[in-house]
Scaffold this motif. Structure first.
Motif, PDB file in Angstrom:
ATOM      1  N   LEU A  41      67.704 -38.204  13.985  1.00  0.00           N
ATOM      2  CA  LEU A  41      68.362 -37.978  15.270  1.00  0.00           C
ATOM      3  C   LEU A  41      69.349 -39.093  15.609  1.00  0.00           C
ATOM      4  O   LEU A  41      70.389 -38.840  16.210  1.00  0.00           O
ATOM      5  N   ALA A  42      68.990 -40.327  15.248  1.00  0.00           N
ATOM      6  CA  ALA A  42      69.851 -41.477  15.544  1.00  0.00           C
ATOM      7  C   ALA A  42      69.614 -42.567  14.513  1.00  0.00           C
ATOM      8  O   ALA A  42      68.500 -42.729  14.017  1.00  0.00           O
ATOM      9  N   VAL A  43      70.665 -43.307  14.204  1.00  0.00           N
ATOM     10  CA  VAL A  43      70.600 -44.428  13.274  1.00  0.00           C
ATOM     11  C   VAL A  43      70.781 -45.701  14.082  1.00  0.00           C
ATOM     12  O   VAL A  43      71.797 -45.867  14.757  1.00  0.00           O
ATOM     13  N   ALA A  48      73.291 -39.177  10.899  1.00  0.00           N
ATOM     14  CA  ALA A  48      72.401 -38.121  11.397  1.00  0.00           C
ATOM     15  C   ALA A  48      72.539 -36.804  10.633  1.00  0.00           C
ATOM     16  O   ALA A  48      71.819 -35.855  10.932  1.00  0.00           O
ATOM     17  N   THR A  49      73.423 -36.714   9.654  1.00  0.00           N
ATOM     18  CA  THR A  49      73.516 -35.494   8.853  1.00  0.00           C
ATOM     19  C   THR A  49      72.513 -35.495   7.694  1.00  0.00           C
ATOM     20  O   THR A  49      72.340 -34.488   7.028  1.00  0.00           O
ATOM     21  N   LEU A  50      71.872 -36.630   7.472  1.00  0.00           N
ATOM     22  CA  LEU A  50      70.905 -36.767   6.386  1.00  0.00           C
ATOM     23  C   LEU A  50      69.498 -36.455   6.878  1.00  0.00           C
ATOM     24  O   LEU A  50      69.277 -36.286   8.072  1.00  0.00           O
ATOM     25  N   ARG A  51      68.547 -36.403   5.948  1.00  0.00           N
ATOM     26  CA  ARG A  51      67.152 -36.239   6.319  1.00  0.00           C
ATOM     27  C   ARG A  51      66.291 -37.061   5.373  1.00  0.00           C
ATOM     28  O   ARG A  51      66.725 -37.460   4.296  1.00  0.00           O
ATOM     29  N   ARG A  65      71.406 -57.643   9.705  1.00  0.00           N
ATOM     30  CA  ARG A  65      71.613 -56.633   8.658  1.00  0.00           C
ATOM     31  C   ARG A  65      70.429 -56.606   7.707  1.00  0.00           C
ATOM     32  O   ARG A  65      70.568 -56.534   6.484  1.00  0.00           O
ATOM     33  N   ASP A  66      69.255 -56.638   8.299  1.00  0.00           N
ATOM     34  CA  ASP A  66      68.005 -56.700   7.567  1.00  0.00           C
ATOM     35  C   ASP A  66      67.408 -55.308   7.360  1.00  0.00           C
ATOM     36  O   ASP A  66      66.874 -54.999   6.303  1.00  0.00           O
ATOM     37  N   HIS A  67      67.499 -54.470   8.387  1.00  0.00           N
ATOM     38  CA  HIS A  67      66.871 -53.152   8.344  1.00  0.00           C
ATOM     39  C   HIS A  67      67.648 -52.156   9.199  1.00  0.00           C
ATOM     40  O   HIS A  67      68.529 -52.530   9.946  1.00  0.00           O
ATOM     41  N   VAL A  68      67.271 -50.893   9.052  1.00  0.00           N
ATOM     42  CA  VAL A  68      67.800 -49.820   9.888  1.00  0.00           C
ATOM     43  C   VAL A  68      66.604 -49.004  10.362  1.00  0.00           C
ATOM     44  O   VAL A  68      65.737 -48.647   9.566  1.00  0.00           O
ATOM     45  N   ASP A  69      66.533 -48.742  11.665  1.00  0.00           N
ATOM     46  CA  ASP A  69      65.508 -47.862  12.224  1.00  0.00           C
ATOM     47  C   ASP A  69      66.134 -46.483  12.399  1.00  0.00           C
ATOM     48  O   ASP A  69      67.225 -46.346  12.948  1.00  0.00           O
ATOM     49  N   LEU A  70      65.418 -45.474  11.929  1.00  0.00           N
ATOM     50  CA  LEU A  70      65.877 -44.091  12.049  1.00  0.00           C
ATOM     51  C   LEU A  70      64.985 -43.377  13.044  1.00  0.00           C
ATOM     52  O   LEU A  70      63.774 -43.274  12.830  1.00  0.00           O
ATOM     53  N   ALA A  71      65.553 -42.919  14.155  1.00  0.00           N
ATOM     54  CA  ALA A  71      64.809 -42.115  15.126  1.00  0.00           C
ATOM     55  C   ALA A  71      64.787 -40.691  14.575  1.00  0.00           C
ATOM     56  O   ALA A  71      65.843 -40.104  14.323  1.00  0.00           O
ATOM     57  N   CYS A  72      63.585 -40.150  14.362  1.00  0.00           N
ATOM     58  CA  CYS A  72      63.449 -38.852  13.681  1.00  0.00           C
ATOM     59  C   CYS A  72      62.473 -37.947  14.417  1.00  0.00           C
ATOM     60  O   CYS A  72      61.653 -38.400  15.198  1.00  0.00           O
TER      61      CYS A  72
END
Length: 124
Positions: free
Chosen positions: A101-103, A87-90, A110-117
């Motif tokens: 906001l959340a990873v 969450a320190t990245l943008r 281990r296919d993808h990552v959703d980033l709540a932004c």
């Protein structure tokens, strides 16, 4: 045809299709950015990777603060699996800055990552 040959789990066909990741975004961290003259910037951001992503806007809002209208949106950004996201990245896409906001990693495949932004509130 190979008989008795199985594909290891790490190489099996995953649900992450390249066509769904249709936006080229910049992953940035706060730190040692420099201006055009090579001088360090106080609050600079440095690009650490260019990623393919899928951006889905979930909702938007507009509100007044200090006699000006401010708009913001909540988004979900999906990228290929990476272990170094936090969450320190943008994320920057065109002129939009998305604060992470959340990873939410896909721990099973281990296919993808959703980033709540969110976006529009500040610059990260």
């Amino acid at each position: 045809m190979l008989i008795g040959f199985s594909i290891p789990t790490a190489f099996r066909w995953c649900d992450m299709r390249a066509g769904k990741l249709n936006r080229r975004v910049s992953l940035q961290k706060r730190g040692a950015a420099r201006d055009t003259a090579g001088q360090p910037l106080v609050d600079g951001w440095t690009e650490i990777a260019r990623l393919w992503a899928n951006i889905r806007y979930l909702n938007g809002r507009e509100y007044a603060t200090s006699d000006t209208k401010v708009s913001g949106a909540t988004a979900s950004i999906r990228v290929r699996y990476r272990a170094d996201l936090d969450a320190t990245l943008r994320i920057v896409y065109r002129d939009a800055v998305f604060n992470i906001l959340a990873v939410l990693p896909d721990e099973q495949d281990r296919d993808h990552v959703d980033l709540a932004c969110n976006t529009g509130v500040n610059d990260g």
